[in-house]
Design a protein around this motif. Sequence first.
Motif, PDB file in Angstrom:
ATOM      1  N   UNK A   1       0.826  -1.213   0.000  1.00  0.00           N
ATOM      2  CA  UNK A   1       0.000   0.000   0.000  1.00  0.00           C
ATOM      3  C   UNK A   1       0.857   1.258   0.000  1.00  0.00           C
ATOM      4  N   UNK A   2       1.890   1.280   0.824  1.00  0.00           N
ATOM      5  CA  UNK A   2       2.769   2.455   0.887  1.00  0.00           C
ATOM      6  C   UNK A   2       3.438   2.680  -0.468  1.00  0.00           C
ATOM      7  N   UNK A   3       3.945   1.629  -1.069  1.00  0.00           N
ATOM      8  CA  UNK A   3       4.591   1.752  -2.382  1.00  0.00           C
ATOM      9  C   UNK A   3       3.605   2.268  -3.421  1.00  0.00           C
TER      10      UNK A   3
ATOM     11  N   UNK B   1       3.993   5.756  -5.379  1.00  0.00           N
ATOM     12  CA  UNK B   1       4.151   5.719  -6.836  1.00  0.00           C
ATOM     13  C   UNK B   1       3.050   6.483  -7.561  1.00  0.00           C
ATOM     14  N   UNK B   2       1.827   6.366  -7.067  1.00  0.00           N
ATOM     15  CA  UNK B   2       0.667   6.993  -7.714  1.00  0.00           C
ATOM     16  C   UNK B   2       0.369   8.394  -7.179  1.00  0.00           C
ATOM     17  N   UNK B   3       1.086   8.818  -6.149  1.00  0.00           N
ATOM     18  CA  UNK B   3       0.881  10.122  -5.500  1.00  0.00           C
ATOM     19  C   UNK B   3      -0.592  10.330  -5.149  1.00  0.00           C
TER      20      UNK B   3
END
Length: 70
Positions: A42-44, A48-50
């Motif tokens: 989830x954090x990644x 990545x998607x801001x």
Amino acid sequence: VDIAVAKEVAQKQVDKATEEILDVAPNTSGRVIASDHIGEGLVTFVEDEQCALLVVGETPRSALGRFLLG
């Protein structure tokens, strides 16, 4: 369990939920994330998607499941 089939089924459910709220939230998108560790995944994804907002769905669990898994 075939992971590809599970992801396909999950994505169909996410797509349906996304369609239901597009009128009130037109910038909504739905994604299925697969990761060995859900927190890290989830954090990644958010980085990545801001993402400005993240809504997470959960499968209901029994009292024993909540006790064992949190």
